[in-house]
Design an enzyme around this catalytic site. Structure first.
Site, PDB file in Angstrom:
ATOM      1  N   SER A  90       3.985  -7.809  -6.928  1.00 55.03           N
ATOM      2  CA  SER A  90       4.959  -7.444  -5.901  1.00 55.03           C
ATOM      3  C   SER A  90       5.186  -5.938  -5.828  1.00 55.03           C
ATOM      4  O   SER A  90       4.281  -5.175  -5.522  1.00 55.03           O
ATOM      5  CB  SER A  90       6.256  -8.210  -6.163  1.00 55.03           C
ATOM      6  OG  SER A  90       7.179  -8.048  -5.113  1.00 55.03           O
ATOM      7  N   ASP A 149       6.903  -4.289   0.814  1.00 53.82           N
ATOM      8  CA  ASP A 149       6.532  -4.108  -0.585  1.00 53.82           C
ATOM      9  C   ASP A 149       5.058  -4.459  -0.752  1.00 53.82           C
ATOM     10  O   ASP A 149       4.374  -4.799   0.217  1.00 53.82           O
ATOM     11  CB  ASP A 149       7.434  -4.932  -1.511  1.00 53.82           C
ATOM     12  CG  ASP A 149       7.250  -6.429  -1.336  1.00 53.82           C
ATOM     13  OD1 ASP A 149       6.823  -6.849  -0.235  1.00 53.82           O
ATOM     14  OD2 ASP A 149       7.529  -7.189  -2.272  1.00 53.82           O
TER      15      ASP A 149
END
Length: 450
Positions: free
Chosen positions: A107, A246
């Site tokens: 992530s 992200d």
């Protein structure tokens, strides 16, 4: 990554660690593939199938192909997606009628980290119980397993549609932007290949940043953890809106024309009002200003623990569709099975266009109470004792009295790090800073005493 209670490896968002160090090694990934395949076969699925994708970090292929080797060695079939946003993997798991999806991603973490997370056949993240069940088969003696040979070995193939199916899905929920000047920060991550295509197709005039991944630059001074990058671009080019994702593109933040960050709390409020929701789900961190804004419009806010999996569970329990976190991880369960940064941005822009008022007008309306967050390092083994301490309970009671109805305090142990997080929120910035400092210092003292 510290595992949650009852689990050694899985935390709040899959398994994570430094790539090349246990458990983020090829040998562990292989064993995980073997264990997951065995779990399905023992549940009666004779030839389970898996969809596998990754973000752009350099250790991704090592781990993805090791997982594939483990799965196929036990008779499971795999479909390789290559670089794909995490929500794209979730969508295609369901679309391709696979038994599960596997994502290799950490992530918003630096490229030196990586992670492995799994989705069920519906594209939802696995429950705590399912992850614990997988861990129970990770200690299998591989030499004692019955051999899988010849045609029983799993077949690995590549997905041939590129991002076509997933892109069609996103476009079905997209507004026409009619020349809107949009800045995109792709964080040199999984959104780099697809997000610009989407926004071009719906009529945006684009300025694209950080869309040249090299395996090491994912999230570096870019993306939703560094919104200052897109803020500068919006100001320099006088853009109408900035959007920043992200690394694995499951979350998004926006920036309005005035350079203000549109957080997940803003997004939740804007979309709740636009969609006519009666109730939504936030987290313990959702700003009190957003809660009051929603209440004034007859919309109830339910709070879940921090973490999109807990928002998801609360949505299912209450039979609701919309929920999210400050980070920009927002769930639209009537449109997608998991948080999707590109979809989130599209839904905000759709709400803005329907309302016939610019994004900055929405931001003007939604109050943001001052909020301070302290991450206090503690020994992992001391977390429970600190949280149970009478001194902490007394300090929290005193803080709540000081804040009254115009503020709140929340103290919680991190589910992923050796930290206790102290959040204080209220109308007066000086007051919340003072309370946060006092409670944070107490947590430090309690850690030293334990």
């Amino acid at each position: 990554m510290t595992a949650m209670a009852g689990r050694r490896y899985f935390g709040t968002d899959g398994i994570r660690g430094v790539a090349g160090e246990h458990p983020m090694t090829a040998s562990f990934a292989y064993r995980l593939g073997v264990g997951v395949a065995e779990r399905f076969k023992r549940a009666g699925v004779e030839r389970p199938s898996f969809v596998i994708g990754m973000d752009t970090r350099r250790s991704g292929p090592m781990l993805a192909h090791a997982v594939t080797a483990g799965l196929t060695s036990r008779g499971a079939d795999t479909v390789w997606l290559g670089v794909m946003p995490t929500p794209g993997v979730a969508f295609l798991t369901h679309r391709l009628v696979a038994d599960a999806g596997v994502v290799i991603s950490a992530s918003h973490n630096p490229y030196t980290d990586n992670g492995i997370k799994l989705f069920d056949a519906s594209g939802h993240k696995l429950s705590d119980a399912a992850e614990a069940d997988i861990e129970s088969v990770l200690d299998l003696d591989l030499d004692k397993l019955e051999a899988v040979t010849k045609d029983a070995i799993g077949h690995a193939r590549r997905y041939r549609q590129d991002d076509g199916d997933y892109r069609t899905h996103l476009l079905s929920h997209a507004p026409y932007l009619d020349g809107l000047r949009v800045g995109l920060d792709c964080a040199n991550g999984a959104s780099a290949a697809i997000a610009p295509k989407i926004f071009q197709q719906i009529g945006a005039r684009l300025d694209v940043l950080n869309a040249s991944p090299d395996g090491r630059n994912i999230n570096v001074a870019s993306g939703s953890t560094h919104p200052e990058t897109i803020k500068r671009r919006v100001a320099e080019l006088e853009l109408d809106v900035g959007i920043t994702f992200d690394g694995d593109a499951d979350r998004a933040l926006l920036v309005d024309r005035q350079g203000r960050v549109v957080t997940g709390d803003h997004i939740l409020a804007i979309c709740a009002v636009s969609r006519g929701e009666a109730a939504v789900v936030g987290t313990l961190m959702t700003n009190l200003g957003s809660e009051r804004y929603l209440q004034e419009r007859g919309i109830e806010l339910h709070r879940a623990q921090v973490g999109d999996r807990y928002v998801f569970e609360e949505l299912i329990k209450r039979e609701l569709s919309l929920g999210g976190e400050q980070s920009g991880h927002v769930l639209f369960l009537d449109k997608a099975s998991t948080g999707d940064g590109i979809l989130t941005a599209l839904q905000v822009l759709a709400a803005v266009r329907v309302s016939d008022q610019p994004l900055e007008a929405w931001v003007d309306e939604i109050p943001v109470f001052p909020q301070t967050l302290r991450n206090v390092p503690v020994a992992s083994e001391n977390k429970a004792d600190i949280m149970a301490a009478d001194e902490l309970a007394e300090a929290l009671e005193e803080a709540e009295k000081s804040l009254g109805e115009s503020g709140r305090i929340n103290v919680r142990p991190s589910g992923t790090e050796a930290l206790i997080r102290v959040m204080v929120e209220g109308e007066d910035g000086d007051t919340i800073e003072r309370i946060g400092e006092r409670v944070g210092a107490l947590v430090e003292r309690l850690d030293q005493k334990s």
